[in-house]
Design a protein around this motif. Sequence first.
Motif, PDB file in Angstrom:
ATOM      1  N   LEU A 207       0.744  -1.116  -0.092  1.00  0.00           N
ATOM      2  CA  LEU A 207       0.114  -0.010   0.037  1.00  0.00           C
ATOM      3  C   LEU A 207       0.782   1.188   0.100  1.00  0.00           C
ATOM      4  N   VAL A 208       1.961   1.216   1.059  1.00  0.00           N
ATOM      5  CA  VAL A 208       2.682   2.596   1.214  1.00  0.00           C
ATOM      6  C   VAL A 208       3.470   2.895  -0.108  1.00  0.00           C
ATOM      7  N   ARG A 209       4.052   1.681  -0.782  1.00  0.00           N
ATOM      8  CA  ARG A 209       4.918   1.870  -1.867  1.00  0.00           C
ATOM      9  C   ARG A 209       4.133   2.082  -2.978  1.00  0.00           C
ATOM     10  N   ASN A 210       2.928   1.678  -3.162  1.00  0.00           N
ATOM     11  CA  ASN A 210       1.967   2.116  -4.336  1.00  0.00           C
ATOM     12  C   ASN A 210       1.553   3.631  -4.141  1.00  0.00           C
ATOM     13  N   ILE A 211       1.397   4.216  -3.022  1.00  0.00           N
ATOM     14  CA  ILE A 211       1.042   5.538  -2.833  1.00  0.00           C
ATOM     15  C   ILE A 211       2.062   6.437  -3.078  1.00  0.00           C
ATOM     16  N   LYS A 212       3.280   6.061  -2.618  1.00  0.00           N
ATOM     17  CA  LYS A 212       4.370   6.805  -2.969  1.00  0.00           C
ATOM     18  C   LYS A 212       4.854   6.807  -4.448  1.00  0.00           C
ATOM     19  N   SER A 213       4.579   5.856  -5.157  1.00  0.00           N
ATOM     20  CA  SER A 213       4.773   5.915  -6.641  1.00  0.00           C
ATOM     21  C   SER A 213       3.665   6.650  -7.548  1.00  0.00           C
ATOM     22  N   ASN A 214       2.471   7.155  -6.644  1.00  0.00           N
ATOM     23  CA  ASN A 214       1.453   7.429  -7.583  1.00  0.00           C
ATOM     24  C   ASN A 214       0.828   9.129  -7.247  1.00  0.00           C
ATOM     25  N   THR A 215       1.846   9.480  -6.524  1.00  0.00           N
ATOM     26  CA  THR A 215       1.536  11.036  -6.158  1.00  0.00           C
ATOM     27  C   THR A 215       2.713  11.863  -6.134  1.00  0.00           C
ATOM     28  N   LYS A 216       2.331  13.183  -6.148  1.00  0.00           N
ATOM     29  CA  LYS A 216       3.375  14.206  -6.058  1.00  0.00           C
ATOM     30  C   LYS A 216       3.479  14.937  -5.003  1.00  0.00           C
ATOM     31  N   ILE A 217       2.092  14.544  -3.955  1.00  0.00           N
ATOM     32  CA  ILE A 217       2.200  15.042  -2.672  1.00  0.00           C
ATOM     33  C   ILE A 217       3.100  14.243  -1.594  1.00  0.00           C
ATOM     34  N   PRO A 218       3.627  15.123  -0.722  1.00  0.00           N
ATOM     35  CA  PRO A 218       4.532  14.431   0.440  1.00  0.00           C
ATOM     36  C   PRO A 218       3.630  13.361   1.089  1.00  0.00           C
ATOM     37  N   VAL A 219       4.331  12.450   1.075  1.00  0.00           N
ATOM     38  CA  VAL A 219       3.752  11.118   1.782  1.00  0.00           C
ATOM     39  C   VAL A 219       4.507  10.874   3.122  1.00  0.00           C
ATOM     40  N   MET A 220       3.952  10.938   4.268  1.00  0.00           N
ATOM     41  CA  MET A 220       4.492  10.484   5.563  1.00  0.00           C
ATOM     42  C   MET A 220       4.038   9.071   5.987  1.00  0.00           C
ATOM     43  N   GLY A 221       5.048   8.309   6.266  1.00  0.00           N
ATOM     44  CA  GLY A 221       4.263   6.476   6.703  1.00  0.00           C
ATOM     45  C   GLY A 221       5.618   5.737   6.887  1.00  0.00           C
ATOM     46  N   HIS A 222       5.338   4.520   7.053  1.00  0.00           N
ATOM     47  CA  HIS A 222       6.364   3.682   7.112  1.00  0.00           C
ATOM     48  C   HIS A 222       5.688   2.286   6.298  1.00  0.00           C
ATOM     49  N   ALA A 223       6.572   1.736   5.495  1.00  0.00           N
ATOM     50  CA  ALA A 223       6.162   0.524   4.777  1.00  0.00           C
ATOM     51  C   ALA A 223       6.124  -0.854   5.554  1.00  0.00           C
ATOM     52  N   ASP A 224       7.322  -1.146   6.479  1.00  0.00           N
ATOM     53  CA  ASP A 224       7.269  -2.333   7.290  1.00  0.00           C
ATOM     54  C   ASP A 224       7.757  -1.939   8.607  1.00  0.00           C
ATOM     55  N   GLY A 225       7.172  -2.698   9.513  1.00  0.00           N
ATOM     56  CA  GLY A 225       7.705  -2.578  10.839  1.00  0.00           C
ATOM     57  C   GLY A 225       8.531  -4.042  11.219  1.00  0.00           C
ATOM     58  N   LEU A 226       9.718  -3.848  10.658  1.00  0.00           N
ATOM     59  CA  LEU A 226      10.700  -4.961  10.852  1.00  0.00           C
ATOM     60  C   LEU A 226      11.532  -4.566  11.869  1.00  0.00           C
ATOM     61  N   CYS A 227      11.140  -5.023  12.973  1.00  0.00           N
ATOM     62  CA  CYS A 227      12.031  -4.562  14.356  1.00  0.00           C
ATOM     63  C   CYS A 227      12.834  -5.770  14.749  1.00  0.00           C
ATOM     64  N   ALA A 228      13.938  -5.294  15.128  1.00  0.00           N
ATOM     65  CA  ALA A 228      14.860  -6.273  15.883  1.00  0.00           C
ATOM     66  C   ALA A 228      15.337  -6.131  17.040  1.00  0.00           C
ATOM     67  N   ALA A 229      15.637  -7.169  17.776  1.00  0.00           N
ATOM     68  CA  ALA A 229      16.172  -7.165  19.332  1.00  0.00           C
ATOM     69  C   ALA A 229      17.483  -7.701  19.004  1.00  0.00           C
ATOM     70  N   TYR A 230      18.553  -7.345  19.832  1.00  0.00           N
ATOM     71  CA  TYR A 230      20.020  -7.785  20.056  1.00  0.00           C
ATOM     72  C   TYR A 230      20.143  -7.956  21.470  1.00  0.00           C
ATOM     73  N   ILE A 231      20.410  -9.345  21.854  1.00  0.00           N
ATOM     74  CA  ILE A 231      20.746  -9.590  23.147  1.00  0.00           C
ATOM     75  C   ILE A 231      22.297  -9.701  23.296  1.00  0.00           C
ATOM     76  N   ASP A 232      22.850  -9.026  24.055  1.00  0.00           N
ATOM     77  CA  ASP A 232      24.480  -8.836  24.102  1.00  0.00           C
ATOM     78  C   ASP A 232      24.734  -9.743  25.149  1.00  0.00           C
ATOM     79  N   ASP A 233      26.231 -10.152  25.093  1.00  0.00           N
ATOM     80  CA  ASP A 233      26.830 -11.257  25.979  1.00  0.00           C
ATOM     81  C   ASP A 233      26.457 -10.596  27.498  1.00  0.00           C
ATOM     82  N   GLU A 234      26.422  -9.218  27.819  1.00  0.00           N
ATOM     83  CA  GLU A 234      26.481  -8.943  28.920  1.00  0.00           C
ATOM     84  C   GLU A 234      25.105  -8.367  29.469  1.00  0.00           C
ATOM     85  N   ALA A 235      24.006  -9.036  28.874  1.00  0.00           N
ATOM     86  CA  ALA A 235      22.624  -8.909  28.996  1.00  0.00           C
ATOM     87  C   ALA A 235      22.416  -9.723  30.289  1.00  0.00           C
ATOM     88  N   ASP A 236      21.279  -9.293  31.227  1.00  0.00           N
ATOM     89  CA  ASP A 236      20.566  -9.871  32.148  1.00  0.00           C
ATOM     90  C   ASP A 236      19.876 -11.085  31.561  1.00  0.00           C
TER      91      ASP A 236
END
Length: 445
Positions: A207-236
Amino acid sequence: MSTAETIAKNAHIASTILKTLSDSERSQALQEIHDGLKLHKSQIIEANQKDLTNAINNNLDGPLIKRLDLSKGDKFDSMLDGILEVKELEDPIGKITLARELDTNLNLYRVTCPVGVLLVIFESRPEVIANITALAIKSGNAAILKGGKESLETFKVMAQIVNEVIASKTKVPENSIQLISTREEVGALLDQDKFIDLVIPRGSNALVRNIKSNTKIPVMGHADGLCAAYIDDEADLKMACKLVVDAKTNYCAACNAVETLLINEHIAVTDIQTIFQSLFDAEVTLHITTELLDQLEQEFIAKNKKFITTATEEDFHTEFLSFDLAVKSVKDVESAMSHINLHSSKHTDLIITANETKANKFLNGIDSAGVYWNCSTRFADGFRYGFGTEVGISTNKIHARGPVGLEGLVCYQYQLKGTGQIVGDYGNGGRAYIHKDIDIRTLNQ
């Protein structure tokens, strides 16, 4: 004049009136909308059940159905609370952010003002109607809203209630909030850059990519919520288990749910298995790389084979929106940062560690809208940030970033107040500019 142009032009005209209303008038309108929706709760839920039935009959994905369900838990009441939260927020309009004396009795002010007309396109979440209506009116913006076809019945009922309340009980001008229902109308509105100032898509990557490709109006948003977590060797270890389980399972269909887990390769295998077990106990399926799988005890794998699958490279580019999590080991914090900056959708990413130096390196080095240390990615939300509610999450790097509340829906204009001065009086031996800053603290009281 086309239908789309009429809709956009009417919204523009309404916006020029709406922004002149006082904060009390705009806030009172939100109270009336809240009361109207609350009064008609049974009617709204009944319509929502029709949408849910249609969604199930049409075999829509589970995450989509979860987003659609307005009766689940306290979702409806939370929607109403969000309107009141916005109502009580400080007026974002008319704040002086810069004041400068150019010359005697010639003063320059930079003042916050509404963006103008918002075109908000969203999928499945019917509560967005209430969220955006509240934020738009409070910030003095007109809004054109387009919901997904899967929430059409809920959408129609809520739209009718909102419009009736605005027309009969508020000073908000007609056409300040307009609701459209067809995809064809959206396509035509995307051409109305003369009257629409900002497009805010809330939905899938496509949806987001299609809109960005089809308008001259500024677009504010995010395409994916690809969130990551890193567990360090000093983590509890106990904290790591708690945070990752919450970030994955609290609401897996949300864009701030974690989708990738990176584990420092120096963490003991027994501790890794403890982390994995906490996720298995929550019925999370782990997509684990071959290298990491080879380190696990065979007995442990056999015991939990129901929740184990071999990861592919594509898994680390996937927003699962389900109880699935891609897992791999990394050498150190720098390697974790490299992976995230390469794969991340720039939404929200997390480091779990007791080492402040590593945490600060991560916080400063991750190129995302939200970067967290020892807390769940699920906090990435306008309501939890105290914004009342949010218009969406922005991964843009200009204007607004992260959860976008009222502050993200205003820009500014320069106002110059004089007593008859002309440019010809200055320079070439004439008057000189003073350029003296004025203390803005007293001006905003």
